[in-house]
Design a protein around this motif. Sequence first.
Motif, PDB file in Angstrom:
ATOM      1  N   VAL A   1       8.231  13.433  -1.647  1.00  0.00           N
ATOM      2  CA  VAL A   1       7.907  12.167  -2.299  1.00  0.00           C
ATOM      3  C   VAL A   1       9.149  11.290  -2.394  1.00  0.00           C
ATOM      4  N   ALA A   2      10.287  11.854  -2.753  1.00  0.00           N
ATOM      5  CA  ALA A   2      11.525  11.066  -2.848  1.00  0.00           C
ATOM      6  C   ALA A   2      11.850  10.410  -1.512  1.00  0.00           C
ATOM      7  N   ARG A   3      11.611  11.123  -0.411  1.00  0.00           N
ATOM      8  CA  ARG A   3      11.896  10.561   0.916  1.00  0.00           C
ATOM      9  C   ARG A   3      10.970   9.382   1.244  1.00  0.00           C
ATOM     10  N   LEU A   4       9.845   9.255   0.570  1.00  0.00           N
ATOM     11  CA  LEU A   4       8.932   8.131   0.815  1.00  0.00           C
ATOM     12  C   LEU A   4       9.432   6.818   0.226  1.00  0.00           C
ATOM     13  N   HIS A   5      10.349   6.887  -0.735  1.00  0.00           N
ATOM     14  CA  HIS A   5      10.749   5.706  -1.511  1.00  0.00           C
ATOM     15  C   HIS A   5      11.208   4.537  -0.644  1.00  0.00           C
ATOM     16  N   ALA A   6      12.214   4.755   0.178  1.00  0.00           N
ATOM     17  CA  ALA A   6      12.780   3.652   0.976  1.00  0.00           C
ATOM     18  C   ALA A   6      11.759   3.081   1.945  1.00  0.00           C
ATOM     19  N   GLY A   7      11.010   3.932   2.623  1.00  0.00           N
ATOM     20  CA  GLY A   7      10.020   3.480   3.581  1.00  0.00           C
ATOM     21  C   GLY A   7       8.844   2.775   2.953  1.00  0.00           C
ATOM     22  N   ALA A   8       8.653   2.995   1.654  1.00  0.00           N
ATOM     23  CA  ALA A   8       7.523   2.380   0.935  1.00  0.00           C
ATOM     24  C   ALA A   8       7.877   1.001   0.383  1.00  0.00           C
ATOM     25  N   GLY A   9       9.099   0.579   0.569  1.00  0.00           N
ATOM     26  CA  GLY A   9       9.484  -0.740   0.077  1.00  0.00           C
ATOM     27  C   GLY A   9      10.331  -0.720  -1.164  1.00  0.00           C
ATOM     28  N   GLY A  10      10.831   0.460  -1.548  1.00  0.00           N
ATOM     29  CA  GLY A  10      11.705   0.562  -2.715  1.00  0.00           C
ATOM     30  C   GLY A  10      12.992  -0.209  -2.487  1.00  0.00           C
ATOM     31  N   LYS A  11      13.552  -0.730  -3.554  1.00  0.00           N
ATOM     32  CA  LYS A  11      14.769  -1.537  -3.463  1.00  0.00           C
ATOM     33  C   LYS A  11      15.907  -0.867  -4.201  1.00  0.00           C
TER      34      LYS A  11
ATOM     35  N   ASP B   1       0.820  -1.216   0.000  1.00  0.00           N
ATOM     36  CA  ASP B   1       0.000   0.000   0.000  1.00  0.00           C
ATOM     37  C   ASP B   1       0.852   1.264   0.000  1.00  0.00           C
ATOM     38  N   ALA B   2       1.874   1.322   0.854  1.00  0.00           N
ATOM     39  CA  ALA B   2       2.729   2.514   0.908  1.00  0.00           C
ATOM     40  C   ALA B   2       3.480   2.701  -0.409  1.00  0.00           C
ATOM     41  N   GLY B   3       3.846   1.600  -1.044  1.00  0.00           N
ATOM     42  CA  GLY B   3       4.534   1.668  -2.328  1.00  0.00           C
ATOM     43  C   GLY B   3       3.629   2.158  -3.432  1.00  0.00           C
ATOM     44  N   ARG B   4       2.383   1.721  -3.411  1.00  0.00           N
ATOM     45  CA  ARG B   4       1.421   2.173  -4.423  1.00  0.00           C
ATOM     46  C   ARG B   4       1.213   3.677  -4.288  1.00  0.00           C
ATOM     47  N   ARG B   5       1.146   4.147  -3.049  1.00  0.00           N
ATOM     48  CA  ARG B   5       1.016   5.596  -2.822  1.00  0.00           C
ATOM     49  C   ARG B   5       2.238   6.313  -3.382  1.00  0.00           C
ATOM     50  N   TYR B   6       3.421   5.810  -3.067  1.00  0.00           N
ATOM     51  CA  TYR B   6       4.647   6.417  -3.573  1.00  0.00           C
ATOM     52  C   TYR B   6       4.645   6.480  -5.102  1.00  0.00           C
ATOM     53  N   ILE B   7       4.283   5.399  -5.771  1.00  0.00           N
ATOM     54  CA  ILE B   7       4.297   5.366  -7.236  1.00  0.00           C
ATOM     55  C   ILE B   7       3.354   6.424  -7.807  1.00  0.00           C
ATOM     56  N   VAL B   8       2.138   6.483  -7.289  1.00  0.00           N
ATOM     57  CA  VAL B   8       1.177   7.479  -7.784  1.00  0.00           C
ATOM     58  C   VAL B   8       1.703   8.885  -7.543  1.00  0.00           C
ATOM     59  N   LEU B   9       2.252   9.138  -6.364  1.00  0.00           N
ATOM     60  CA  LEU B   9       2.766  10.482  -6.062  1.00  0.00           C
ATOM     61  C   LEU B   9       4.012  10.814  -6.870  1.00  0.00           C
ATOM     62  N   ALA B  10       4.833   9.816  -7.175  1.00  0.00           N
ATOM     63  CA  ALA B  10       6.000  10.073  -8.027  1.00  0.00           C
ATOM     64  C   ALA B  10       5.546  10.598  -9.382  1.00  0.00           C
ATOM     65  N   VAL B  11       4.489  10.027  -9.922  1.00  0.00           N
ATOM     66  CA  VAL B  11       3.974  10.468 -11.221  1.00  0.00           C
ATOM     67  C   VAL B  11       3.272  11.817 -11.109  1.00  0.00           C
ATOM     68  N   THR B  12       2.436  11.977 -10.093  1.00  0.00           N
ATOM     69  CA  THR B  12       1.587  13.173 -10.016  1.00  0.00           C
ATOM     70  C   THR B  12       2.233  14.359  -9.316  1.00  0.00           C
ATOM     71  N   ARG B  13       3.183  14.116  -8.405  1.00  0.00           N
ATOM     72  CA  ARG B  13       3.840  15.200  -7.660  1.00  0.00           C
ATOM     73  C   ARG B  13       5.295  15.393  -8.078  1.00  0.00           C
ATOM     74  N   GLY B  14       5.894  14.375  -8.689  1.00  0.00           N
ATOM     75  CA  GLY B  14       7.290  14.448  -9.093  1.00  0.00           C
ATOM     76  C   GLY B  14       8.216  13.990  -7.983  1.00  0.00           C
ATOM     77  N   LEU B  15       9.500  13.933  -8.310  1.00  0.00           N
ATOM     78  CA  LEU B  15      10.543  13.508  -7.364  1.00  0.00           C
ATOM     79  C   LEU B  15      11.722  14.462  -7.451  1.00  0.00           C
ATOM     80  N   MET B  16      12.369  14.674  -6.307  1.00  0.00           N
ATOM     81  CA  MET B  16      13.607  15.452  -6.303  1.00  0.00           C
ATOM     82  C   MET B  16      14.421  14.983  -5.110  1.00  0.00           C
ATOM     83  N   GLY B  17      15.617  14.503  -5.397  1.00  0.00           N
ATOM     84  CA  GLY B  17      16.478  14.070  -4.314  1.00  0.00           C
ATOM     85  C   GLY B  17      16.889  12.629  -4.460  1.00  0.00           C
ATOM     86  N   PRO B  18      17.670  12.162  -3.511  1.00  0.00           N
ATOM     87  CA  PRO B  18      18.256  10.828  -3.653  1.00  0.00           C
ATOM     88  C   PRO B  18      17.266   9.699  -3.385  1.00  0.00           C
TER      89      PRO B  18
END
Length: 157
Positions: free
Chosen positions: A147-157, A66-83
């Motif tokens: 949004v970028a800070r959500l990546h690791a906590g959302a299950g990104g690898k 669920d947290a990853g799905r949120r991250y993916i949608v927000l990456a597309v709709t809000r963008g990403l900036m950062g590591p």
Amino acid sequence: MKRAAVLGAVVALGGAALLATHPLRAAPDGATVFARCAACHTRTGAGVPGAYPPLGADFRALAAKDAGRRYIVLAVTRGLMGPITVEGRPYAGVMPAQGGLDDGAVAAVLNHVGTKIAKTGPAFRPFDSGEVARLRQSGASLGPADVARLHAGAGGK
């Protein structure tokens, strides 16, 4: 007989009025929408090492939670900036928000990635426009760095 013909005409006219105020639209084609993603992530989703991350196992791992799905949608709709780190490699670029995409188009492109581009990882569960709308709204106050800070906590690898 005459009453049935009148009733049929009323239903037909009502349907025409409904279509005039709410025209039917074809569902967005995820492959067509993906063309804008391919400019950076490449046509195959392999990405460019050090510049643009691949859309493969990381995408599937995120889409399974669920947290990853949120991250993916927000990456597309809000963008990403950062590591972020994807498949063990660091990326520190910027991904602009993909403006102009309605919830159906976002769902379509994510489903295209999940079924045609990202073929490794957990089973893919498709997105629908209602889920996209809810997740988009949940991050309305977030900026690309958030949004970028959500990546690791959302299950990104």
